[in-house]
Motif scaffolding. Structure first.
Motif, short mmCIF file in Angstrom:
data_model
loop_
_atom_site.label_atom_id
_atom_site.label_comp_id
_atom_site.label_asym_id
_atom_site.label_seq_id
_atom_site.Cartn_x
_atom_site.Cartn_y
_atom_site.Cartn_z
N PRO A 272 31.96 43.18 49.10
CA PRO A 272 31.76 43.57 47.69
C PRO A 272 30.42 43.11 47.11
N GLN A 273 30.05 41.83 47.31
CA GLN A 273 28.79 41.35 46.74
C GLN A 273 27.60 41.99 47.45
N GLN A 274 27.77 42.29 48.73
CA GLN A 274 26.72 42.97 49.49
C GLN A 274 26.52 44.38 48.96
N ASP A 276 27.20 45.46 45.95
CA ASP A 276 26.56 45.38 44.63
C ASP A 276 25.04 45.27 44.76
N THR A 277 24.60 44.44 45.71
CA THR A 277 23.16 44.27 45.92
C THR A 277 22.51 45.56 46.40
N LEU A 279 23.57 48.67 45.95
CA LEU A 279 23.56 49.66 44.86
C LEU A 279 22.47 49.35 43.85
N GLU A 280 22.25 48.07 43.58
CA GLU A 280 21.20 47.68 42.63
C GLU A 280 19.83 48.06 43.17
N ALA A 331 24.30 51.67 38.99
CA ALA A 331 24.54 50.71 40.07
C ALA A 331 25.95 50.14 40.05
N GLY A 332 26.63 50.26 38.96
CA GLY A 332 27.97 49.71 38.87
C GLY A 332 28.41 49.65 37.42
N PRO A 333 29.60 49.15 37.18
CA PRO A 333 30.55 48.61 38.15
C PRO A 333 31.12 49.66 39.09
N VAL A 334 31.59 49.19 40.25
CA VAL A 334 32.19 50.08 41.24
C VAL A 334 33.65 50.30 40.87
N THR A 353 30.81 54.90 40.72
CA THR A 353 30.31 53.91 39.77
C THR A 353 30.37 54.48 38.36
#
Length: 563
Positions: A272-274, A276-277, A279-280, A331-334, A353
């Motif tokens: 998940p944190q990967q 997010d990065t 997508l950003e 970029a999110g939230p997903v 997103t």
């Protein structure tokens, strides 16, 4: 003689008590073990610290890494790290050999290329940290499975650090501490008792029987008080004698190796944190390229349909056409994530997103061509009003990328996309295969208005989908979500020779004239996302998202082919 026995007991008791307490304090052995690399290693652009090094302890393990140059420490799944390093030289730290105080890290050198890409740019890491020379890293893994810590110079061209010290909790027992404290305390009590008895005897000789009894009573009271105080000291000493972590145990490297080597579970290709990065990074590059109409920047994070669509939009913007550009990437939230567990390349994922409830959700399809390539945005499609996307969490084992000719569905993905292309062109075609959709209805309404406005012209519409761009995923319910890209050519031909066709303002500007007695071809693209039910569940295909961009209009011969 009485005094000699008392003094001897007090001295021995004091020494035993001091030694026992000292073994738990000033003479206590270190509760932390360390290991370093003792062998000589050749230079390499990468150093890999394998899971068995960390497995030396169940508690977090500290790595003190020292280098003369700036470097990056990155944590990734072992398979991903191996794929990224493949072909380059590297030093590998594989475990720890215990040898009392002289523990050593086992290591090996592997030949290969003398450089790697800049490690910080990789999308494979779940965490990374940069250092200017020294770093203390505490290894904690974010999920199950084998993980490897990668060390490399900041630009990937220099030598990776090999000055590594590993520290971990290593409780050491002091078996004589408690017995010495107990024995010492008992000897002190005996010594005090003997001393009191000796004193009372001496006073009795001088004071007579009556005085002797009185002194004896007082002495006994003193001895009792002293005994109570000593017992309290003893209780404190004993209660603090065993370290809180003395019962902890650590698995041997061989046990850890067996655990990691026997791990056959499949893991999601991104955490998940990967995600997010990633997508950003994608959103930043694509949105910046939109603002600057910069195709070169766009290529760093877009490919396939997304690149094609935005290059058309950038071209129109540079020529100052008043067209609506594609929506900025959120970029999110997903809201939902289709993340397979198959680590083979190319890797593909699909996410939904939505920045806020006021924004239209987007279905983003991304692809990573190989371990050293970044994830690229392959398609970005706004969801249509009232549509639903399956709710899927990262790590769902029932999710997988599938062939565009996969069976087990009410229609194969390629067939479903081709059926939609035909249905958009001709309202009665494949009508029974699709759920009611505002995207389909609005497309038909636009085409009907176009046909009515062009009374002196004939219209031919041709839609084709590029199967190389179509991407399909199996969903947990057995259905599939499909991302596709339809190219549309609307061909306009005068009904009779000499008839005039009048063009709308945007088409006229693209074509270079407002009227024509020749033919006209109008080109547009339609990125779409579909949901196909499983064959077992049955039902109709659902259009989840779609958009349209007209990017080109060309004057052609009146008799130009329309097939």
């Amino acid at each position: 003689m009485r005094y000699l026995a008392a003094v001897l007991a007090l001295v021995l008791g004091g020494v035993a008590l001091f030694v026992g307490i000292a073994q738990q304090t000033i003479w206590a052995p270190s509760q932390t073990a360390t290991a370093t690399i003792t062998q000589s290693l050749d230079k390499a652009p990468v150093t890999l610290i394998r899971p068995d090094v960390q497995a030396i302890s169940k508690e977090p393990v500290d790595f003190t890494i020292t280098s003369d140059n700036p470097f990056v420490a990155a944590l990734g799944r072992t398979g991903d790290v191996d794929a990224w390093v493949k072909g380059s030289a590297y030093n590998e730290l594989t475990g720890i050999e215990k040898n009392g105080k002289d523990n050593s890290i086992t290591a090996a050198h592997h030949d290969g290329a003398a450089s790697v890409p800049a490690p910080a740019s990789s999308d494979l890491w779940v965490a990374q940290q940069e250092s200017q020379g020294q770093m203390v890293h505490q290894w904690t893994v974010p999920d199950d499975g084998p993980w490897t810590l990668l060390l490399a110079s900041k630009d990937g061209k220099g030598d990776a650090p090999v000055n590594v010290q590993v520290s971990w909790a290593d409780p050491q027992e002091t078996p004589w501490a408690v017995p010495l404290i107990v024995i010492g305390s008992i000897l002190l009590l005996i010594g005090l008792g003997l001393l009191g008895w000796a004193i009372s005897k001496a006073r009795a000789v001088k004071s007579g029987a009556t005085s002797s009894k009185t002194v004896l009573k007082r002495t006994r009271a003193k001895v009792a008080a002293t005994s109570s105080a000593t017992a309290a000291i003893l209780a404190m000493a004993v209660s603090g004698a065993v370290p809180a972590n003395a019962s902890s145990t650590s698995p041997s490297p061989s046990e850890s190796a067996a655990q990691s080597s026997g791990d056959s579970k499949a893991y999601p290709i991104v955490m998940p944190q990967q995600l997010d990065t990633i997508l950003e990074k994608v959103a930043t590059a694509v949105n910046d390229s939109d603002k600057a109409n910069d195709d070169k920047l766009l290529k760093t994070r877009a490919g396939g349909a997304a690149q094609s669509l935005r290059e058309y939009a950038n071209s129109l913007s540079r020529r100052q056409y008043q067209t609506e550009k594609p929506a900025a990437i959120q970029a999110g939230p997903v809201r939902s994530a289709v993340v397979p567990t198959d680590g083979a390349f190319p890797r593909k994922i699909m996410v939904v997103t939505q920045a806020s409830t006021n924004d239209t959700p987007q279905v983003l399809t991304l692809q990573q061509a190989n371990a050293r390539a970044p994830y690229l945005l392959m398609n970005a499609v706004p969801m249509i009003g009232g549509a639903e996307f399956p709710g899927i969490a990262i790590g769902d084992q029932n999710v997988a990328a599938i062939s565009n000719d996969a069976d087990g569905l009410v229609a194969k993905p390629n067939d479903a996309v081709n059926a939609l292309a035909a249905q958009l062109s001709v309202a009665r075609a494949n009508r029974d295969k699709f759920e009611s959709s505002t995207f389909i209805d609005e497309t038909h309404s636009y085409q009907d208005e176009l046909f009515k406005a062009g009374k002196d012209a004939r219209f031919f519409i041709k839609r084709t989908a590029d199967p190389k761009i179509t991407t399909s995923f199996r969903t947990p319910d057995g259905g599939a979500v499909v991302s596709a890209y339809i190219s549309t050519t609307t061909m306009v031909r005068p009904r009779v020779a000499g008839s005039t066709v009048t063009l709308d303002a945007q088409t006229a500007r693209m074509a270079g004239k407002s009227t024509t007695k020749d033919g006209l071809n109008i080109n547009s693209v339609e990125p779409v996302v579909l949901y196909i039910p499983s064959a077992e569940a049955g039902g109709k295909i659902r259009v989840i998202g779609g958009s349209v961009l007209q990017y080109e209009a060309n004057i052609v011969s009146r008799t130009a082919p329309t097939d």
